[in-house]
Motif scaffolding. Structure first.
Motif, PDB file in Angstrom:
ATOM      1  N   THR A 278       0.817  -1.214   0.000  1.00  0.00           N
ATOM      2  CA  THR A 278       0.000   0.000   0.000  1.00  0.00           C
ATOM      3  C   THR A 278       0.850   1.262   0.000  1.00  0.00           C
ATOM      4  OG1 THR A 278      -0.145   0.079   2.422  1.00  0.00           O
ATOM      5  CG2 THR A 278      -1.811  -1.228   1.258  1.00  0.00           C
ATOM      6  N   GLN A 279       2.142   1.117   0.341  1.00  0.00           N
ATOM      7  CA  GLN A 279       3.005   2.284   0.445  1.00  0.00           C
ATOM      8  C   GLN A 279       4.074   2.345  -0.637  1.00  0.00           C
ATOM      9  OE1 GLN A 279       2.282   4.653   2.737  1.00  0.00           O
ATOM     10  NE2 GLN A 279       0.546   3.334   3.318  1.00  0.00           N
ATOM     11  N   ASP A 280       4.345   1.242  -1.306  1.00  0.00           N
ATOM     12  CA  ASP A 280       5.432   1.178  -2.296  1.00  0.00           C
ATOM     13  C   ASP A 280       4.923   1.649  -3.652  1.00  0.00           C
ATOM     14  OD1 ASP A 280       7.540   0.325  -4.069  1.00  0.00           O
ATOM     15  OD2 ASP A 280       8.204  -1.034  -2.477  1.00  0.00           O
ATOM     16  N   ILE A 281       5.545   2.699  -4.195  1.00  0.00           N
ATOM     17  CA  ILE A 281       5.067   3.288  -5.452  1.00  0.00           C
ATOM     18  C   ILE A 281       5.360   2.390  -6.656  1.00  0.00           C
ATOM     19  CG2 ILE A 281       5.290   5.636  -4.562  1.00  0.00           C
ATOM     20  CD1 ILE A 281       7.926   5.854  -6.128  1.00  0.00           C
ATOM     21  N   ARG A 282       6.209   1.373  -6.494  1.00  0.00           N
ATOM     22  CA  ARG A 282       6.509   0.465  -7.610  1.00  0.00           C
ATOM     23  C   ARG A 282       5.364  -0.495  -7.894  1.00  0.00           C
ATOM     24  NH1 ARG A 282      11.511  -2.704  -5.643  1.00  0.00           N
ATOM     25  NH2 ARG A 282      10.207  -2.678  -3.750  1.00  0.00           N
ATOM     26  N   VAL A 283       4.474  -0.692  -6.932  1.00  0.00           N
ATOM     27  CA  VAL A 283       3.407  -1.690  -7.068  1.00  0.00           C
ATOM     28  C   VAL A 283       2.321  -1.161  -8.004  1.00  0.00           C
ATOM     29  CG1 VAL A 283       1.700  -3.074  -5.843  1.00  0.00           C
ATOM     30  CG2 VAL A 283       3.888  -2.522  -4.746  1.00  0.00           C
ATOM     31  N   PRO A 284       2.011  -1.878  -9.092  1.00  0.00           N
ATOM     32  CA  PRO A 284       0.936  -1.450  -9.999  1.00  0.00           C
ATOM     33  C   PRO A 284      -0.414  -1.443  -9.277  1.00  0.00           C
ATOM     34  CG  PRO A 284       2.317  -3.136 -11.027  1.00  0.00           C
ATOM     35  CD  PRO A 284       2.698  -3.086  -9.588  1.00  0.00           C
ATOM     36  N   PRO A 285      -1.328  -0.592  -9.682  1.00  0.00           N
ATOM     37  CA  PRO A 285      -2.631  -0.493  -8.997  1.00  0.00           C
ATOM     38  C   PRO A 285      -3.385  -1.814  -8.924  1.00  0.00           C
ATOM     39  CG  PRO A 285      -2.315   1.349 -10.489  1.00  0.00           C
ATOM     40  CD  PRO A 285      -1.176   0.418 -10.737  1.00  0.00           C
ATOM     41  N   GLY A 286      -3.365  -2.593 -10.013  1.00  0.00           N
ATOM     42  CA  GLY A 286      -4.091  -3.869 -10.016  1.00  0.00           C
ATOM     43  C   GLY A 286      -3.547  -4.842  -8.981  1.00  0.00           C
ATOM     44  N   LEU A 287      -2.217  -4.924  -8.887  1.00  0.00           N
ATOM     45  CA  LEU A 287      -1.599  -5.813  -7.906  1.00  0.00           C
ATOM     46  C   LEU A 287      -1.845  -5.312  -6.490  1.00  0.00           C
ATOM     47  CD1 LEU A 287       0.204  -8.220  -7.253  1.00  0.00           C
ATOM     48  CD2 LEU A 287       2.206  -6.745  -7.573  1.00  0.00           C
ATOM     49  N   ARG A 288      -1.798  -3.985  -6.311  1.00  0.00           N
ATOM     50  CA  ARG A 288      -2.050  -3.416  -4.978  1.00  0.00           C
ATOM     51  C   ARG A 288      -3.471  -3.740  -4.519  1.00  0.00           C
ATOM     52  NH1 ARG A 288      -0.939   1.474  -6.063  1.00  0.00           N
ATOM     53  NH2 ARG A 288       1.182   1.490  -5.225  1.00  0.00           N
ATOM     54  N   ASP A 289      -4.434  -3.587  -5.421  1.00  0.00           N
ATOM     55  CA  ASP A 289      -5.830  -3.864  -5.056  1.00  0.00           C
ATOM     56  C   ASP A 289      -6.014  -5.347  -4.723  1.00  0.00           C
ATOM     57  OD1 ASP A 289      -6.370  -1.224  -5.528  1.00  0.00           O
ATOM     58  OD2 ASP A 289      -7.216  -1.544  -7.525  1.00  0.00           O
ATOM     59  N   LEU A 290      -5.379  -6.220  -5.498  1.00  0.00           N
ATOM     60  CA  LEU A 290      -5.510  -7.658  -5.269  1.00  0.00           C
ATOM     61  C   LEU A 290      -4.938  -8.048  -3.910  1.00  0.00           C
ATOM     62  CD1 LEU A 290      -6.159 -10.535  -6.230  1.00  0.00           C
ATOM     63  CD2 LEU A 290      -3.878 -10.595  -7.289  1.00  0.00           C
TER      64      LEU A 290
END
Length: 568
Positions: A278-290
Motif C-alpha cells: 500500500t506504500q510502495d510506489i513500484r506496485v501497480p494499482p491492479g496488484l495493490r488492489d488484489l
C-alpha cells in the motif's frame, strides 16, 4: 597481644572468603562454558552471578541494534514478565551501562529507575558490561536487599565473570548459527532429493511449497506461464498454494495474463521485495488492489528462469507489513532455480512422452494398415477373382472353387477379428478380479475372438500383479504374440505363462509351429518391434528364440520396482 590476634583472625576470614570466591568464579565459568544452547546458557550465567556475590536477584541483558538498546533475556528470582524489558541509552541500569560502557554501583535502585520496580527501590544494584574483544555484548545486573552494599571487590570479580560470559555467549551464538546452517543444509538436501526424484509436476510443486512454508511460515504460491505462438505471455496458472499453517492446495487456477509495469523486471530475472504494497510506489494499482483485498500486504516476487526464459513465478506474502531479510529470502532464491529446472525437465519429459506416444500410435496404425493390406485386402481380391471364375463353370469345378472362397472368407474373418481385438479397449471390469485371473480372462477372451484352432494353454497363477501400466504392456505383448501364432505358425500347441518374480514381471509365449528364420525375427511383419518397444518403455527387454520347424519362444521381462516406488 589479643588485639593483634583478633586482627589476624579477621584477615584469615577475608582471605578464606577471597579463596572461596575464586573457587566459585572458576566453577561458574566452567558451568557457563558447558552450555551451548543460548537460553540455557543465559539462565546459568545470571544464577551463577547471584551465587558468586551472594545476591538476591539478577538479570542478564543483551545489546540489540536499530534502535540501539539493552533487552533483558534471562532473570533470577524475578518475575518472568521482566524478560523482554528494554532500556534505551541513559535509562535504568542497562541504559546507563549502554551509555557509559563501565561497571556501576547503585546503592539505591529507586534513584535511577523509580517507576520500573517500586518494590525494589531500596535494593542495592551492581551492573557490569559483558564484553567480547572489548566490544559490548550485554550487561549483568545484580541486586541485594538493604542493608547490603556492593564494593569494588564485587565489581572486580563480577567483571571477570562478565568477560568470561562474553566468550561463552559468542560460542553459543556460533553454535546456534552452525546448527541453523546444518538444519538449512539438511532441508535443502531433502528438497533437492525430492524435486529430482518426483515423477509428476504436482509432486515437484508440493514438495517445494511445503519446504518454503515450513521454513518461513508465509503464504507461498507457484505460478506457471503459457505463451502464444508469438512467444508473448498469454495465461497464468496457479499450480499450487501453501498457507502458513501447512495446508497445500494443488488445484490449478488458470487466468489470462495481464501485462503490467513489473513484467519487464521479472522477465530480466530480477526478484522484487515489497514490505508494504500500500506504500510502495513500484506496485501497480491492479496488484495493490488484489493484495489488499486478500489481506496480504508484504510481498515477494521471484521469477522462475530456465534456459534464459521466464517460465513461472514464486510469490511469498504476509498479512502485515514486513521488512524482508536476506536470511528469509536467500534460501528461496537458491531453491527457486532448482524448482525452475525441475519444472522444465518435467515439461520436457511430458513433451517427449507425448511425441513417443504419437509415434507409437502412428506405427500401430501403419502396422494395422499393412496387415489389412497383406491379409484381408488380398484375400478379398482373390475371392473376387474366384467368384467371377465360377460363372459358367461345371458343377465339380464350381464346388471346388466355391470351397476355396469359403476358406478365404473364414481366414479373412479371423484376420479381421484379430485386428479388431487389438483395437478394442481393455476390459473395464478386469480390475475387479485378482491379477492372475484378470490376466488369464483377458488373454482367453482374445484367443477366443480371433479363433485359435490349436491346443491353447494359459498359466497366470504366478502373476501377482504390478502397476496398471505394466499390466497393460504385458497383455498387449502377449496379445500380439498370440495373434502372430494364429496367423503364421501353423502350431498344434500354444502356451502363455505370466508371472512375477522378485522385482520383475514376465510373460512367455511359446509354440511348436513352423518357427521363423532368425533373419526375419526383427521384421515388422511379425509385430516384434512393437513388442520390444512396449517392454523397453518400462526399462524391460524382449528375448526371441526361433528356428524354422522348431517353433517360437518370446520372453518379455519388465522391472516392476521403479513403478511401485513412483506409485507410493
Amino acid at each position: 597481644m589479643g588485639q593483634y590476634e583478633n586482627q589476624s583472625a579477621v584477615s584469615d576470614k577475608l582471605k578464606l572468603s577471597d579463596l572461596e570466591r575464586e573457587r566459585m568464579l572458576r566453577q561458574g565459568i566452567e558451568s557457563a562454558f558447558e552450555e551451548l544452547e543460548i537460553e540455557a546458557l543465559l539462565s546459568t550465567i545470571v544464577a551463577n552471578a547471584c551465587q558468586l556475590l551472594g545476591a538476591d536477584t539478577g538479570g542478564v541483558g543483551l545489546l540489540k541494534e536499530e534502535p540501539r538498546r539493552m533487552v533483558m533475556v534471562a532473570v533470577h528470582n524475578l518475575p518472568e514478565e521482566e524478560i523482554g524489558s528494554e532500556w534505551l541509552p541513559g535509562i535504568g541500569i542497562g541504559g546507563l551501562i549502554l551509555t557509559m560502557g563501565r561497571p556501576m554501583i547503585i546503592n539505591r535502585y529507586g534513584d535511577i529507575d523509580p517507576q520500573k520496580r517500586p518494590d525494589l527501590a531500596e535494593d542495592a544494584v551492581i551492573g557490569v558490561p559483558v564484553l567480547r574483544r572489548k566490544k559490548l555484548v550485554g550487561f549483568l545486573g545484580i541486586g541485594a536487599k538493604s542493608p547490603r552494599r556492593f564494593t569494588q571487590a564485587d565489581v572486580k570479580i563480577l567483571s571477570q565473570f562478565g568477560r568470561a560470559c562474553g566468550v561463552a555467549i559468542e560460542n553459543a551464538r556460533l553454535f546456534a548459527t552452525t546448527q541453523e546452517s546444518l538444519k538449512q543444509s539438511e532441508a535443502l538436501y531433502q528438497l533437492a532429493t525430492r524435486l529430482s526424484g518426483s515423477l509428476r509436476l504436482e509432486d515437484v510443486v508440493a514438495h517445494y511449497i511445503r519446504y518454503v512454508v515450513s521454513e518461513l511460515h508465509v503464504r507461498c504460491q507457484v505460478v506457471l506461464y503459457e505463451r502464444d505462438s508469438s512467444g508473448n505471455l498469454s495465461h497464468n496458472t496457479s499450480v499450487g498454494r501453501g498457507e502458513p499453517d501447512g495446508k497445500v492446495d494443488l488445484i490449478p487456477k488458470r487466468m489470462l495474463h495481464e501485462k503490467d509495469e513489473l513484467d519487464d523486471l521479472l522477465e530480466s530475472g530480477e526478484s522484487l521485495l515489497f514490505s508494504d504494497v500500500t506504500q510502495d510506489i513500484r506496485v501497480p494499482p491492479g496488484l495493490r488492489d488484489l493484495q489488499t483485498s486478500e489481506g496480504r500486504l508484504a510481498l515477494v516476487l521471484i521469477p522462475l528462469i530456465s534456459r534464459g526464459r521466464r517460465i513461472g513465478l514464486v510469490t511469498l506474502s504476509r498479512e502485515s507489513p514486513h521488512d524482508w531479510t536476506d536470511k528469509e529470502v536467500t534460501p528461496v532464491l537458491v531453491t527457486s532455480a532448482h524448482l525452475a529446472a525441475s519444472i522444465d525437465i518435467r515439461h520436457e519429459q511430458e513433451r517427449l512422452a507425448e511425441a513417443r506416444a504419437n509415434s507409437a500410435l502412428a506405427e500401430e496404425r501403419k502396422r494395422i494398415a499393412r496387415d489389412l493390406h497383406d491379409s484381408v485386402t488380398q484375400s478379398l481380391f482373390a475371392m473376387q477373382l474366384l467368384s467371377q471364375s465360377l460363372i459358367g463353370q461345371t458343377l465339380p469345378e464350381g464346388e471346388e472353387r466355391a470351397q476355396k472362397v469359403a476358406d478365404m472368407c473364414r481366414s479373412s474373418l479371423r484376420e479381421m477379428r484379430a485386428l479388431l481385438s487389438e483395437l478394442r479397449p481393455i476390459d473395464s471390469q478386469a480390475h475387479l478380479l485378482a491379477p492372475s485371473e484378470a490376466m488369464r480372462s483377458r488373454l482367453a477372451k482374445h484367443a477366443n475372438e480371433i479363433g485359435i484352432e490349436c491346443d491353447f494353454w494359459i498359466d497366470a497363477e504366478g502373476y501377482l500383479g504390478a502397476s496398471a501400466e505394466i499390466d497393460h504392456a504385458l497383455f498387449r505383448i502377449a496379445q500380439e504374440a498370440i495373434t502372430n501364432a494364429a496367423k503364421h505358425s501353423r502350431c498344434a500347441f500354444l502356451k502363455v505363462v505370466v508371472k512375477t518374480e522378485d522385482d520383475q514381471a514376465t510373460v512367455e509365449i511359446s509354440d511348436d509351429g513352423e518357427g521363423m528364420p532368425i533373419e526375419t525375427s526383427n521384421s515388422a511383419g511379425f509385430g516384434l518391434i512393437g513388442m520390444e518397444e512396449r517392454a523397453a518403455f518400462f526399462g524391460g527387454k524382449l528375448d526371441v528364440k526361433s528356428e524354422p520347424g522348431n517353433g517360437v519362444r518370446i520372453l518379455a521381462t519388465i522391472p516392476k520396482t521403479p513403478w511401485i516406488q513412483s506409485e507410493s
